[in-house]
Design an enzyme around this catalytic site. Structure first.
Site, PDB file in Angstrom:
ATOM      1  N   LYS A 139     -18.252 -18.246   2.100  1.00 61.68           N
ATOM      2  CA  LYS A 139     -19.682 -18.143   2.349  1.00 61.68           C
ATOM      3  C   LYS A 139     -20.444 -17.279   1.365  1.00 61.68           C
ATOM      4  O   LYS A 139     -20.040 -16.161   1.065  1.00 61.68           O
ATOM      5  CB  LYS A 139     -19.904 -17.584   3.758  1.00 61.68           C
ATOM      6  CG  LYS A 139     -19.491 -18.562   4.834  1.00 61.68           C
ATOM      7  CD  LYS A 139     -19.794 -18.003   6.190  1.00 61.68           C
ATOM      8  CE  LYS A 139     -19.637 -19.068   7.260  1.00 61.68           C
ATOM      9  NZ  LYS A 139     -19.926 -18.517   8.582  1.00 61.68           N
ATOM     10  N   GLY A 143      -8.270  -9.166  -0.242  1.00 57.88           N
ATOM     11  CA  GLY A 143      -7.072  -9.632   0.471  1.00 57.88           C
ATOM     12  C   GLY A 143      -6.666 -11.057   0.110  1.00 57.88           C
ATOM     13  O   GLY A 143      -5.521 -11.311  -0.266  1.00 57.88           O
ATOM     14  N   GLY A 153     -12.361  -4.645   1.565  1.00 53.93           N
ATOM     15  CA  GLY A 153     -13.778  -4.346   1.777  1.00 53.93           C
ATOM     16  C   GLY A 153     -14.350  -3.395   0.727  1.00 53.93           C
ATOM     17  O   GLY A 153     -15.469  -3.583   0.249  1.00 53.93           O
ATOM     18  N   ARG A 211       0.827  -1.220   0.000  1.00 51.53           N
ATOM     19  CA  ARG A 211       0.000   0.000   0.000  1.00 51.53           C
ATOM     20  C   ARG A 211       0.861   1.270   0.000  1.00 51.53           C
ATOM     21  O   ARG A 211       0.422   2.314  -0.473  1.00 51.53           O
ATOM     22  CB  ARG A 211      -0.971  -0.017   1.186  1.00 51.53           C
ATOM     23  CG  ARG A 211      -2.174  -0.907   0.916  1.00 51.53           C
ATOM     24  CD  ARG A 211      -3.167  -0.894   2.041  1.00 51.53           C
ATOM     25  NE  ARG A 211      -4.408  -1.542   1.631  1.00 51.53           N
ATOM     26  CZ  ARG A 211      -5.398  -1.835   2.472  1.00 51.53           C
ATOM     27  NH1 ARG A 211      -5.320  -1.547   3.744  1.00 51.53           N
ATOM     28  NH2 ARG A 211      -6.501  -2.404   2.019  1.00 51.53           N
TER      29      ARG A 211
HETATM   30  C1  3PG Z   1      -8.860  -1.899   4.792  1.00 52.10           C
HETATM   31  O1  3PG Z   1      -7.760  -2.254   5.176  1.00 52.10           O
HETATM   32  O2  3PG Z   1      -9.696  -2.667   4.291  1.00 52.10           O
HETATM   33  C2  3PG Z   1      -9.205  -0.446   4.904  1.00 52.10           C
HETATM   34  O3  3PG Z   1      -8.095   0.282   5.286  1.00 52.10           O
HETATM   35  C3  3PG Z   1     -10.372  -0.211   5.817  1.00 52.10           C
HETATM   36  O4  3PG Z   1     -10.081  -0.533   7.150  1.00 52.10           O
HETATM   37  P1  3PG Z   1     -11.274  -0.733   8.169  1.00 52.10           P
HETATM   38  O5  3PG Z   1     -11.976  -2.001   7.762  1.00 52.10           O
HETATM   39  O6  3PG Z   1     -10.678  -0.804   9.544  1.00 52.10           O
HETATM   40  O7  3PG Z   1     -12.219   0.444   8.019  1.00 52.10           O
HETATM   41 MG    MG Z   2     -11.102  -4.218   6.256  1.00 49.10          MG
END
Ligand code: 3PG
Ligand code: MG
Length: 423
Positions: free
Chosen positions: A218, A375, A398, A56
């Site tokens: 899931k 991820g 996310g 990142r």
């Molecule tokens: C991530 O790593 O997915 C983002 O930086 C968001 O982090 P968070 O889920 O703690 O908001």
């Molecule tokens: Mg996250």
């Protein structure tokens, strides 16, 4: 400017018209002598006080370097972890500032021990053109996650312009991502532009035929994603534990495999919607099964109609992989989120790795546009050694999923609205 950018087309996101063409890139803006407040996603793993994965950092570095080169005073904001308003030793951005200095040896990088207030102001005031300040974790202030206007004001006092280069955080309606865009002229950074362009090209305006490969344990966590994809894709490959629930819905008996019985109706509904919109749902033909999920466990291959009662499905089988390869040869765009099998536990990553290598090969040959994110997916591609050969690999987890599910990401929406007001 990136003229062919799909981000410049209208995207129908979550039923709302989010006009991404209103998102203004920082590229081309005169930043000389200006304090550029830049939100990045430095939410990176820290081990023993050291940044354990610099992906990142290196992805956002071109924006920081460009602004510094053009004579801006760059003020970098980020969160790290979930400290919920209270500083903790393992959520400090200090190790990230140290790593940034290593990655940018010719640039002055300062660190401020707070994200706002006197400490931050003092450091920002000392910045000369071309220098960078990394401020401490914005989540040390309770106002951040509340999208609090007063905290946004305290942040805005440290900059003349605002840049969001944190696509992977932009699914959060937080002060440094959303509220702040009401207070400063707001732009997208280079990484943000690249992310929304690549995702736009794969999801909103793909060259067809377009295939999505989905996986993961899931169905329940990916209902929005699957619902959105069946209405947009020509083929939807369902892998991982999710495939089991679809196979169950088709009447197969799956032994001791992970299934979500309460989601059989959902799976049937998704297959019905897919039919209506001309999307073919692709499930495995054969599978790799074992009695336990353990490194080096005894395994065998069987057809999906012949799963022994005391075994569980852990990967796609060779016939299924061959079927996917035949299909891949005919598609133009691939969007990938989620592994096909239990790739972290050898040898159950073979299906995922074989497919990854094939997508990479076709991409390198110029036959395919391939976009991957999430991820687990990125980890699997790295393990297969092919992440660099994909057209685009998103840094988002996310946020990538929410985008695939058709949601408007608050941070991106805020940039578009701020851009509209400026027009
Ligand atoms: C991530 O790593 O997915 C983002 O930086 C968001 O982090 P968070 O889920 O703690 O908001
Ligand atoms: Mg996250």
């Amino acid at each position: 400017m990136n003229e062919r950018s799909a981000a410049r087309k209208e995207a129908n996101v979550g039923g709302r018209r989010l006009d991404l063409s209103k998102v203004r890139s920082i590229d081309g803006v005169d930043v000389r002598g200006k304090r550029v407040l830049m939100r990045v996603d430095f939410n990176v793993p820290i081990e023993n006080g050291v940044v354990a994965d610099t992906t990142r950092l290196t992805r956002v570095l071109p924006t920081i370097a460009k602004l510094a080169r053009e004579g801006a005073k760059v003020v970098v904001l980020s969160h790290l972890g979930r400290p919920k308003g209270t500083p903790t030793p393992d959520t400090s951005l200090k190790p990230v500032a140290t790593k940034m200095q290593e990655l940018m040896p010719g640039t002055v990088i300062r660190f401020a021990a707070a994200p706002s207030g006197e400490d931050a102001k003092r450091v920002v005031d000392t910045l000369k053109r071309g220098e960078v300040a990394v401020l401490e974790n914005v989540r040390y202030h309770k106002g951040e996650e509340k999208n609090d206007r007063d905290f946004a004001k305290a942040l805005a006092a440290l900059g003349d312009l605002y840049v969001n280069d944190a696509f992977s955080s932009s699914h959060r309606a937080h002060a440094s991502l959303e509220a702040i865009t009401d207070l400063l002229p707001s732009y997208a950074g280079l990484l943000m532009m690249a992310e929304i362009t690549a995702l736009g090209e794969a999801l909103e305006q793909p060259e067809r035929p377009v295939m999505a490969i989905t996986g993961g344990a899931k169905v329940s966590t990916k209902i929005e994603v699957l619902t959105n994809l069946v209405s947009r894709m020509d083929q939807l490959v369902v892998g991982g534990g999710m495939a089991n629930t679809f196979l169950l819905a088709k009447g197969f008996t799956l032994g001791a495999s992970l299934v979500e019985r309460d989601l059989v109706v959902t799976a049937k509904g998704l297959m019905g919607r897919a039919d209506e919109s001309g999307c073919e749902v692709v499930l495995p033909i054969d599978v790799v099964v074992a009695k336990e999920l353990k490194v080096g466990a005894d395994w065998q291959v069987c057809g999906v109609s012949g799963v022994p009662a005391d075994t569980m499905i852990l990967d796609f089988g060779p016939q299924s992989v061959a079927d996917l390869k035949r299909r891949l040869a005919k598609v133009k765009t691939v969007l990938w989120n989620g592994p096909l099998g239990a790739f972290e536990t050898p040898p159950f990553g073979e299906g995922t790795f074989a497919l990854a290598r094939d997508v990479a090969k076709l991409t390198k040959a110029g036959k395919l546009v391939s976009v991957a994110g999430g991820g687990d997916t990125v980890r699997a591609l790295n393990e297969a050694g092919v992440a660099d050969d994909f057209s685009y690999v998103s840094t988002a987890g996310g946020a990538f999923l929410e985008w695939l599910g058709g949601a408007e990401l608050p941070g991106v929406g805020a940039l578009a609205r701020s851009g509209s007001r400026a027009h």
